[in-house]
Design an enzyme around this catalytic site. Structure first.
Site, PDB file in Angstrom:
ATOM      1  N   ARG A 121     -42.150  19.387  -9.435  1.00  0.00           N
ATOM      2  CA  ARG A 121     -42.564  18.598  -8.271  1.00  0.00           C
ATOM      3  C   ARG A 121     -41.910  19.194  -7.031  1.00  0.00           C
ATOM      4  NH1 ARG A 121     -40.978  12.402  -7.567  1.00  0.00           N
ATOM      5  NH2 ARG A 121     -38.909  13.242  -7.178  1.00  0.00           N
ATOM      6  N   HIS A 170     -32.957   5.726  -7.416  1.00  0.00           N
ATOM      7  CA  HIS A 170     -32.669   7.031  -8.020  1.00  0.00           C
ATOM      8  C   HIS A 170     -31.293   7.070  -8.661  1.00  0.00           C
ATOM      9  CE1 HIS A 170     -36.266   8.313  -5.744  1.00  0.00           C
ATOM     10  NE2 HIS A 170     -36.447   8.980  -6.864  1.00  0.00           N
ATOM     11  N   ASN A 224     -42.967   4.123  -9.849  1.00  0.00           N
ATOM     12  CA  ASN A 224     -41.808   3.580  -9.117  1.00  0.00           C
ATOM     13  C   ASN A 224     -42.184   3.315  -7.666  1.00  0.00           C
ATOM     14  OD1 ASN A 224     -40.540   4.238 -11.464  1.00  0.00           O
ATOM     15  ND2 ASN A 224     -39.569   6.084 -10.676  1.00  0.00           N
ATOM     16  N   ASP A 225     -42.815   4.305  -7.063  1.00  0.00           N
ATOM     17  CA  ASP A 225     -43.221   4.131  -5.669  1.00  0.00           C
ATOM     18  C   ASP A 225     -44.513   3.335  -5.556  1.00  0.00           C
ATOM     19  OD1 ASP A 225     -41.228   5.258  -4.024  1.00  0.00           O
ATOM     20  OD2 ASP A 225     -41.792   7.245  -4.730  1.00  0.00           O
ATOM     21  N   ARG A 256     -37.558  16.869 -10.847  1.00  0.00           N
ATOM     22  CA  ARG A 256     -37.224  16.389  -9.489  1.00  0.00           C
ATOM     23  C   ARG A 256     -36.375  17.459  -8.799  1.00  0.00           C
ATOM     24  NH1 ARG A 256     -36.878  11.089 -12.211  1.00  0.00           N
ATOM     25  NH2 ARG A 256     -38.149   9.616 -11.053  1.00  0.00           N
ATOM     26  N   ARG A 271     -37.799  -0.720  -3.543  1.00  0.00           N
ATOM     27  CA  ARG A 271     -37.340  -0.479  -4.918  1.00  0.00           C
ATOM     28  C   ARG A 271     -35.823  -0.458  -5.039  1.00  0.00           C
ATOM     29  NH1 ARG A 271     -39.318   5.782  -5.962  1.00  0.00           N
ATOM     30  NH2 ARG A 271     -37.670   5.955  -7.497  1.00  0.00           N
TER      31      ARG A 271
HETATM   32  C1  PEP Z   1     -42.196   7.601  -8.881  1.00  0.00           C
HETATM   33  O1  PEP Z   1     -42.233   7.259  -7.699  1.00  0.00           O
HETATM   34  O2  PEP Z   1     -42.614   6.896  -9.816  1.00  0.00           O
HETATM   35  C2  PEP Z   1     -41.596   8.891  -9.264  1.00  0.00           C
HETATM   36  C3  PEP Z   1     -41.640   9.327 -10.493  1.00  0.00           C
HETATM   37  O3  PEP Z   1     -40.933   9.586  -8.289  1.00  0.00           O
HETATM   38  P1  PEP Z   1     -39.466   9.192  -7.772  1.00  0.00           P
HETATM   39  O4  PEP Z   1     -38.904   8.144  -8.687  1.00  0.00           O
HETATM   40  O5  PEP Z   1     -38.631  10.421  -7.783  1.00  0.00           O
HETATM   41  O6  PEP Z   1     -39.729   8.676  -6.400  1.00  0.00           O
HETATM   42 MG    MG Z   2     -41.867   8.674  -6.166  1.00  0.00          MG
END
Ligand code: PEP
Ligand code: MG
Length: 590
Positions: A341, A198, A463-464, A305, A474
């Site tokens: 979200r 992040h 991402n997750d 976010r 990550r």
């Molecule tokens: C993700 O996980 O791709 C996402 C957009 O949420 P975050 O990066 O805030 O975990």
């Molecule tokens: Mg995520």
């Protein structure tokens, strides 16, 4: 680029584009090094005076601590500090220090450290519990005296830097990154981290050039050194030569030309050469990001976010404050949609004041919807605020980290309960508020059909999804090479999610960082994704690319990927297509 004499190059992972030059400020070098220098005969009295002052200062501090402990814990615990105060009265120790200053003509810090260490070692070596404890007391007090002699380095307030600099740090929390003053922080680099941390995501939103995963840079670089940070190629060049500066000058000129081209497409629609309209929206972190959503030409917000409303503060935002923030962004972007979200705390985003226990695996722990379904008061405040703001008519809501149907059902039940409350209180809300889920856990992708029957849209959080599918943290730079968005398993899960969505008549977006990568966006579109949501500054280049792409080519790429067993081969093919249709997006090498 060859390494030249005098110039040092540190290589890491590029996470936020741009080049900057300036003085380095290294954060977090807290270990005290003991100064050691010779003094003249007439400087001896001054050194002894400094010792006396440090003793007085230390006594004051210890009495203060003792007083506080007495008030908080009682007299018995406070009496521990009597032993510490006694060390200050130890004439033998102090006389020994003064003798050393006279004999060796050295500065007081050095003499004090030498003598104190000798004493503590001697006490610690004796086979007697009582004396060993005295050695610990002694170290505690002597390090206080040394701190007072050397002068403590005050912690740096990142929001109040006095001159522009490049920040170097072992790590930088997303909350600290959010506070960076863009006028003062030219760029930053960290030893740890990767592209989808992040902190990296925040750097891209703030348009601060950044490099992560530099491993030992924060230990090897010194505050005050002059450096160039290259956020395109992921490197720091310390003491750059004229030749290097010249090469970077050319790179910056190319980027300026590219920005001009990108400005031309900003107000144009995101439509492929063969006429397929793509929704291109923005990921935001603050309610006042509406201006950048508009100015970069995004069509609304695909991911807000909201956790950034909660961090960097001492009390949680209440319903009213959240309502104002959500309504403000919705009103500013109306009629374009704003997808809010719900709170995604945990992982690498924490609140100092919410007692979240330390976990062995925070990304697999008490995070996001799991936390909200237990901390119902916090969740309820947020849902009520979103519902109230939904009167603007363009708000949608989605839940993060949904792993099973039950979580969706429990969250929906709470929304219904909030609606009942608002109705009873005569507070207006939109009854048509659309609810979606993020698909970012493999179980959600595999159960996408069941989820799709119960929601209005999906947003894939790659991402997750990548970190959980491939078991690759990550944040961890050591395994960043294994974090592979084109892994055949990822391609299959995305396809499975898209098919389940379309089978059930709902749309599907991608809001993970994959969507903002010009190499990977065509693959997502070829797999059937309807919407891409990316950091506002990335919107123009993705739009530029879409306007040069034929959907037919994207589908061919996706077909190839679905039948390919190698992530590397899929990546090569995706790179070839992107570079072929939009070469100017890739002219960032030196
Ligand atoms: C993700 O996980 O791709 C996402 C957009 O949420 P975050 O990066 O805030 O975990
Ligand atoms: Mg995520």
């Amino acid at each position: 680029m060859p390494e030249l004499a005098g110039e040092r190059i540190y290589k890491g992972i590029p996470v936020s584009a741009g080049v900057c030059r300036g003085k380095i400020l290294v954060l977090g070098k807290t270990e005290l090094s003991i100064p050691h220098f010779k003094i003249s005969e007439d400087q001896i009295p001054q050194q002894i005076k400094r010792l006396e002052q440090a003793i007085i200062e230390t006594r004051k501090q210890l009495l203060d601590v003792q007083h506080k402990v007495n008030e908080g814990l009682g007299a018995e615990d406070a009496s521990i500090f009597d032993a510490h105060l006694l060390v200050l009265e130890d004439r033998t120790l102090l006389d020994e220090v003064i003798r050393l200053i006279h004999k060796d003509k050295v500065n007081v810090e050095f003499a004090f450290h030498e003598v104190a260490e000798r004493y503590a070692k001697a006490l610690g070596a004796i086979d007697d519990d009582y004396l060993r404890e005295r050695a610990t007391d002694m170290r505690d007090v002597t390090s206080r005296i040394l701190n007072n002699l050397i002068g403590r380095i005050p912690p740096i307030d990142l929001a109040k830097l006095s001159e522009p600099c490049i920040i170097i740090s072992e790590d930088l929390a997303p909350s600290a990154t959010a506070l960076l003053d863009k006028k003062m922080v030219l760029g930053f680099a960290t030893d740890v981290g990767s592209k989808t941390s992040h902190t990296a995501i925040m750097a891209r939103s703030l348009e601060i050039p950044a490099v992560v995963g530099l491993q030992r840079a924060s230990h090897e670089l010194e505050t005050g050194e002059y450096a160039l940070l290259d956020g395109y190629n992921g490197q720091i060049v310390v003491n750059p030569t004229d030749q290097t500066l010249f090469e970077y000058g050319q790179l910056v000129r190319k980027q300026v030309n590219l920005q001009e081209k990108l400005r031309d497409v900003q107000s144009q629609p995101a439509v492929t050469l063969d006429g397929v309209r793509v929704t291109l929206s923005a990921n935001i972190e603050q309610a006042d990001d509406a201006d950048s959503v508009k100015s970069f030409g995004a069509e609304g917000v695909g991911l807000f976010r909201t956790e950034y409303l909660f961090i960097n503060r001492t009390v949680l935002p209440n319903e009213e404050e959240q309502y104002v923030a959500y309504r403000q962004i919705a009103a500013a972007l109306k009629p374009q949609p704003v997808i809010i979200r719900t709170l995604d705390l945990g992982g690498d985003k924490f609140l100092s004041h919410l007692q979240v226990p330390q976990e062995m695996n925070p990304f697999l722990g008490w995070r996001a919807i799991r936390l909200c379904l237990e901390e119902k008061e916090i969740f309820r405040d947020q849902l009520r605020a979103i519902l109230r703001a939904s009167v603007e008519g363009n708000i949608k809501v989605m839940y993060p980290m949904v792993s099973c149907l039950q979580e969706l059902e429990q969250a929906n039940a709470l929304v219904e309960q909030c609606k009942d409350e608002l109705r009873a209180e005569n507070i207006p809300f939109s009854n048509d508020l659309e609810i979606g889920v993020m698909v970012e856990i493999p179980s959600a992708a595999l159960a996408a059909n069941a989820l799709a029957k119960r929601v209005k849209f999906f947003s894939i959080g790659t991402n997750d999804l990548i970190q959980y599918t491939l078991a690759v943290d990550r944040l961890n730079e050591r395994i960043a090479h294994l974090y592979e968005p084109t892994h055949p398993a990822i391609v299959s899960l995305i396809k499975m999610t898209v098919d389940a969505a379309h089978r059930n008549g709902i749309w599907v977006g991608v809001c993970g960082e994959m969507a903002g990568d010009p190499v990977l966006a065509p693959l997502l579109l070829g797999l059937g994704v309807d919407e891409l949501s990316v950091a506002p500054p990335l919107v123009p280049s993705i739009k530029f690319l879409i306007r040069r792409l034929k959907m037919e080519e994207a589908k061919k790429l996706a077909d190839f990927a679905l039948n390919c067993e190698s992530g590397g081969e899929i990546l090569k093919r995706a790179q070839a297509l992107a570079k072929d249709i939009a070469p100017s997006l890739f002219e960032n090498k030196v």
